[in-house]
Design an enzyme around this catalytic site. Structure first.
Site, short mmCIF file in Angstrom:
data_model
loop_
_atom_site.label_atom_id
_atom_site.label_comp_id
_atom_site.label_asym_id
_atom_site.label_seq_id
_atom_site.Cartn_x
_atom_site.Cartn_y
_atom_site.Cartn_z
N GLU A 114 0.87 -1.16 0.00
CA GLU A 114 0.00 0.00 0.00
C GLU A 114 0.91 1.22 0.00
O GLU A 114 1.74 1.38 0.90
CB GLU A 114 -0.90 0.04 1.23
CG GLU A 114 -1.88 1.21 1.17
CD GLU A 114 -2.36 1.67 2.52
OE1 GLU A 114 -2.36 2.91 2.75
OE2 GLU A 114 -2.71 0.83 3.35
N CYS A 143 -2.06 7.57 4.49
CA CYS A 143 -2.08 7.34 3.03
C CYS A 143 -3.46 7.55 2.43
O CYS A 143 -3.57 7.95 1.27
CB CYS A 143 -1.60 5.91 2.73
SG CYS A 143 0.13 5.60 3.13
#
Length: 530
Positions: A267, A301
């Protein structure tokens, strides 16, 4: 009831974790003769005060730890999945029981608010619960339709990869270390973890509870150290690598993993968009946008950095959201009630300051925030909202990874979707419209791994039964859901031939067998499921 219990205040005089806590956790580090090694100082982010030191691992430490884990993994893989799952049911309970200590450690090492620290505790417990309940079914051999009905029986089995390497970041140093390890361990693997050098004790605090829950100590090793040294050794010696961090580092690790032909999942970064359409409840959007944009001081994120608003409501939304951001509470506090804590490092302060200053010089309007707050602590920066941001400004397309978000008026929803998709990233998005169905229709047109309708990021992240990950340069592979477990396995197909050999019955001429087979295969279409 559970949430009320989790939010119950503790003694307000409690300080950051004590020296004895760090000393106890240091004993769990997979580095021999740690006391004689070079060390790195760990500081309390709120104040800059030294909390402890951590020994710096080497490539040799990592390879030795991998060897120990590999030896332990053989016996672990033979244990029934139900036995492995019992450990994680106990782990879930231990995490919740020790939530105060875990939140203290998360705040001390990262400077995040108490609410953001609670997110980590909840995520670990929910992930543990989900996979402890579903792993046995997901990993059970699956019967599939064979090549030829009756004549062939086919099953798919799932074997563990072996040793999984996890390289975790500083922004969510508990959940991104342990929640990725949970499915890997339940799948029968061992784990070697390299935590970020700024937040190693967060990982150790979570791993300590895993050992208390019954996980064999040699099955999970924590090796702190530089990514270029320890991280490289992990990629070069494990069978699978899970990474969370920057896109640039992810691309490098993917290249290294590709050369060895081992599995890799990541990720990575995001420049996440929110779309606000006509008819949305702007007061509700403003409150939720605070969470979407400024949770963990924007060091997330999946946080929102771009907001596209239809022009007919842009002025009203800007006013409401700007007012809400200006009222946000900042503070260095180990209690609930503070909305935003500190950034983690001078580098993060510098990045945010650079983006904001660049935008101001080039004509952007500061609606709220826009400056550092050393009066609160050395690494505090105000939650910042900008308008009139243009493409030549650094913050327009580059991920800030901090408390900075920009508002962009658009003609209509079609333009909002076009702008939201105009990026190489594709991690997360948020959509607000007049109705849920309109929001879902917009969501389906976005190039994003997760989309939240009427929220910022929590529903998709917290749905542990569904895959989570990025499109484009925001990552590869998925965590959570079935994929989040089975990626740590090698699928194996076993087909058994029955009754007669596929070369045909003994004594039957090959020509005749060749004549029989095509109409037989053609007839398969009349069998349900073929």
């Amino acid at each position: 009831m559970l949430l009320r219990t989790l939010l119950t205040s503790r003694d307000t005089s409690m300080p950051a974790p004590s020296a004895s806590t760090f000393s106890r956790l240091a004993d769990l580090i997979a580095i021999p003769d740690a006391e004689s090694r070079p060390t790195k100082t760990i500081t309390e982010v709120f104040t800059g005060k030294e909390l402890a030191t951590i020994p710096v691992g080497t490539a040799a430490d990592a390879t030795a730890a991998i060897a120990r884990v590999r030896a332990a993994q053989v016996a672990w893989a033979k244990r029934p999945v139900s036995e492995r799952a019992e450990i994680f049911h106990r782990y879930r309970d231990l995490v919740l029981a020790h939530r105060d200590e875990l939140m203290d450690m998360a705040q001390a090492e990262t400077g995040k608010s108490r609410a953001a620290a609670l997110e980590e505790v909840l995520d670990i417990s929910m992930t543990s619960r989900h996979y402890a309940r579903t792993a046995a079914k997901l990993l059970a051999p699956k019967k599939v339709t064979g090549m030829l009905p009756v004549l062939t029986k086919t099953r798919v089995r799932y074997q563990p990869k072996g040793v999984v390497g996890i390289i975790s970041p500083w922004n969510y140093p508990m959940t991104l270390a342990v929640s990725d390890a949970i499915p890997a361990l339940l799948a029968g693997n061992g784990v070697v973890l390299k935590p970020d050098s700024q937040t190693p004790y967060c990982a150790l605090a979570c791993v300590e509870l895993l050992y208390k829950a019954g996980l064999p100590r040699d099955l999970f090793a924590v090796v702190p150290g530089p990514g270029s040294v320890v991280g490289t050794a992990i990629v070069e010696n494990t069978e699978y690598v899970m990474f969370t961090g920057s896109t640039a580092t992810g691309q490098l690790l993917a290249e290294q993993a590709g050369r060895r032909l081992i599995g890799f999942s990541a990720e990575l970064g995001g420049k996440n968009a929110m779309i606000v359409a006509k008819g949305a409840n702007l007061r509700e959007v403003s409150d939720a946008a605070v969470r979407a944009c400024f949770s963990n001081s924007g060091q997330l994120c999946i946080s929102i950095e771009r907001i596209y608003v239809e022009k007919s409501i842009a002025a009203e939304f800007t006013e409401k959201f700007g007012e809400r951001v200006r009222k946000m509470t900042l503070g260095a506090d180990y209690e609930f009630g503070i909305e935003m804590g500190s950034l983690i490092s001078e580098d993060q302060i510098k990045t945010v300051s650079t983006h904001v200053d660049d935008a101001k010089v080039k004509g952007a309007t500061v609606i709220a925030g826009g400056k550092a707050r050393p009066d609160i602590g050395p690494l505090f920066y105000e939650p910042t909202l900008l308008a009139n941001v243009t493409e030549d400004m650094e913050c327009a397309a580059t991920e800030t990874f901090g408390p900075l978000v920009s508002i962009y008026p658009v003609v209509d929803v079609d333009e909002a979707i076009e702008k939201a998709n105009d990026t190489e990233y594709g991690l997360n998005a948020s959509v607000w419209a007049k109705t849920k169905s309109q929001g879902e229709a917009i969501a389906a047109r976005l190039h994003s791994g997760t989309v939240n309708v009427d929220e910022g990021y929590a529903p998709t992240w917290g749905t542990t039964g569904a895959p989570m990950g990025g499109m484009g340069v925001s990552g590869m592979g998925r965590r959570h859901g079935t994929e989040g477990l089975l990626k740590y396995t090698e699928s194996q197909t076993i087909a058994t031939t029955r009754l007669l050999n596929l070369g045909g019955p003994r004594g039957l001429p090959p020509k005749l067998w060749a004549k029989i087979m095509p109409p037989f295969v053609k007839a398969l279409k009349y069998i349900p499921g073929r």
